[in-house]
Motif scaffolding. Structure first.
Motif, PDB file in Angstrom:
ATOM      1  N   ARG A 124      38.112  81.892  24.416  1.00  0.00           N
ATOM      2  CA  ARG A 124      37.798  83.243  23.920  1.00  0.00           C
ATOM      3  C   ARG A 124      38.652  83.575  22.694  1.00  0.00           C
ATOM      4  N   ALA A 125      39.951  83.297  22.801  1.00  0.00           N
ATOM      5  CA  ALA A 125      40.853  83.590  21.688  1.00  0.00           C
ATOM      6  C   ALA A 125      40.495  82.756  20.460  1.00  0.00           C
ATOM      7  N   ALA A 126      40.225  81.462  20.650  1.00  0.00           N
ATOM      8  CA  ALA A 126      39.899  80.600  19.513  1.00  0.00           C
ATOM      9  C   ALA A 126      38.630  81.071  18.810  1.00  0.00           C
ATOM     10  N   PHE A 127      37.616  81.425  19.587  1.00  0.00           N
ATOM     11  CA  PHE A 127      36.356  81.891  19.012  1.00  0.00           C
ATOM     12  C   PHE A 127      36.559  83.192  18.231  1.00  0.00           C
ATOM     13  N   LEU A 128      37.252  84.140  18.834  1.00  0.00           N
ATOM     14  CA  LEU A 128      37.445  85.428  18.174  1.00  0.00           C
ATOM     15  C   LEU A 128      38.269  85.286  16.901  1.00  0.00           C
ATOM     16  N   LEU A 129      39.377  84.570  16.995  1.00  0.00           N
ATOM     17  CA  LEU A 129      40.259  84.470  15.836  1.00  0.00           C
ATOM     18  C   LEU A 129      39.593  83.730  14.685  1.00  0.00           C
ATOM     19  N   HIS A 130      38.864  82.657  14.982  1.00  0.00           N
ATOM     20  CA  HIS A 130      38.242  81.879  13.901  1.00  0.00           C
ATOM     21  C   HIS A 130      36.887  82.423  13.487  1.00  0.00           C
ATOM     22  N   ASP A 131      35.960  82.545  14.454  1.00  0.00           N
ATOM     23  CA  ASP A 131      34.577  82.880  14.114  1.00  0.00           C
ATOM     24  C   ASP A 131      34.391  84.360  13.781  1.00  0.00           C
ATOM     25  N   GLN A 153      38.293  72.384  18.871  1.00  0.00           N
ATOM     26  CA  GLN A 153      37.487  72.041  20.044  1.00  0.00           C
ATOM     27  C   GLN A 153      37.255  73.258  20.934  1.00  0.00           C
ATOM     28  N   LEU A 154      38.290  74.080  21.088  1.00  0.00           N
ATOM     29  CA  LEU A 154      38.157  75.300  21.893  1.00  0.00           C
ATOM     30  C   LEU A 154      37.098  76.224  21.296  1.00  0.00           C
ATOM     31  N   ALA A 155      37.151  76.401  19.969  1.00  0.00           N
ATOM     32  CA  ALA A 155      36.186  77.274  19.304  1.00  0.00           C
ATOM     33  C   ALA A 155      34.776  76.698  19.398  1.00  0.00           C
ATOM     34  N   SER A 156      34.668  75.383  19.283  1.00  0.00           N
ATOM     35  CA  SER A 156      33.355  74.747  19.360  1.00  0.00           C
ATOM     36  C   SER A 156      32.730  74.933  20.735  1.00  0.00           C
ATOM     37  N   ARG A 157      33.519  74.750  21.784  1.00  0.00           N
ATOM     38  CA  ARG A 157      32.999  74.949  23.139  1.00  0.00           C
ATOM     39  C   ARG A 157      32.565  76.393  23.333  1.00  0.00           C
ATOM     40  N   ALA A 158      33.383  77.314  22.846  1.00  0.00           N
ATOM     41  CA  ALA A 158      33.042  78.737  22.978  1.00  0.00           C
ATOM     42  C   ALA A 158      31.752  79.050  22.234  1.00  0.00           C
ATOM     43  N   ARG A 159      31.620  78.493  21.028  1.00  0.00           N
ATOM     44  CA  ARG A 159      30.445  78.765  20.200  1.00  0.00           C
ATOM     45  C   ARG A 159      29.168  78.304  20.885  1.00  0.00           C
ATOM     46  N   SER A 160      29.236  77.167  21.549  1.00  0.00           N
ATOM     47  CA  SER A 160      28.043  76.646  22.223  1.00  0.00           C
ATOM     48  C   SER A 160      27.622  77.539  23.385  1.00  0.00           C
TER      49      SER A 160
END
Length: 297
Positions: A124-131, A153-160
């Motif tokens: 959740r944090a990776a997706f929010l901070l990056h995307d 990788q964390l952001a990629s999993r979240a994005r999917s």
């Protein structure tokens, strides 16, 4: 003299911190789904900033983002435990804004925030901070105390996981307000035919009373069942007069604030596709409506 120096240091710290406060609060709210908790996190971050060696901080924005992210990750552990015992569906505290005040990241709707609930805190944090907030993976990695590859990788999993929840339909001008007014009238009168005409066949209704006000304990699916639900609570002995207060945007979705017969307000937000309501999010929990109650009540 010492008190004067402390006061001067606090003033200088606040002068650097305050321009970042609103953005930090948005990050914390998107992480936690509660503006009250977000405000507490940001205040805690300020106290830590006040006690830090600020002369060693080259980029205050990045430093403060790291503090807020880590505080949110700690908070999510207890928040998730509380949600396991929450009565009925959990919805984020509704943030009401006029369309003109919407930030670019405010396309992160209620639907997407619920999708984020299914992620791990780090995803959740990776997706929010990056995307959403545009940090580089190097910055995300530092905030999460991971390497850049892990952050990616964390952001990629979240994005999917959340990709399918992205809105696919752009509302024509005025359509949201028209549907909101029509839905309010049909739901309060219990007009089943009118309600079904507004709802997509596969629509889902979520109502959050938090065990403190009457609400459906489980999501209600299909236009037929949702229409019958509202027809049932429109019966005079079960319901009463309510007032449409204002058409608003609620966490990026069209909706309205209404005053109900118990003297308390509620918010209703819609996801709309092809002119039909596909998701309804109604917040009745007074704990989540306290600041709106002061404004509208």
């Amino acid at each position: 003299m010492a008190e004067e120096e402390q006061g001067r240091a606090a003033t200088e710290a606040a002068a650097i911190f305050d321009p970042h406060r609103q953005r930090l609060q948005r990050i914390a709210y998107r992480m936690l789904g509660s503006m009250a908790e977000a405000e507490d996190i940001v205040q805690d971050a300020f106290l830590r900033w006040l006690g830090a060696d600020r002369t060693a901080v080259r980029e205050p924005a990045a430093f403060l983002t790291r503090i807020v992210t880590r505080l949110c990750l700690d908070q999510l552990k207890s928040a998730r435990a509380r949600r396991e015992t929450y009565i009925g569906p959990w919805l984020p505290e509704p943030i009401v804004l006029p369309e003109s005040a919407m930030e670019a990241e405010d396309d992160l709707t209620v639907t997407l925030m619920l999708a984020l609930e299914r992620l791990t805190p780090l995803e959740r944090a990776a997706f929010l901070l990056h995307d959403v907030f545009g940090l580089s993976f190097a910055e995300v990695a530092e905030a999460l105390e991971r390497d850049a590859a892990a952050a990616r990788q964390l952001a990629s999993r979240a994005r999917s996981h959340v990709r399918t929840e992205k809105p696919r339909y752009t509302l024509p001008a005025g359509e949201g307000e028209t549907i909101a007014g029509a839905f309010f009238a049909a739901s309060r009168s219990g007009d089943v035919a009118a309600l079904k005409a507004l709802l997509a066949e596969s629509a889902i209704l979520y109502t959050d009373g938090g065990g403190k006000r009457n609400a459906a304990l489980n999501p209600i699916a299909t236009a037929e069942k949702i229409a019958r639900f509202f027809a049932g609570i429109a019966v005079p002995e079960k319901g009463g007069p309510s007032t449409f207060l204002r058409y608003v945007m609620i966490d990026g979705l069209p909706g309205f604030v209404s005053l109900e017969k118990d003297g308390l307000i509620q918010t209703t937000a819609f996801e709309i596709e092809d002119g039909r309501i596909t998701r309804l999010y109604i917040v009745r929990n007074p704990d989540k409506l306290a600041r709106l109650q002061r404004e509208f009540g």
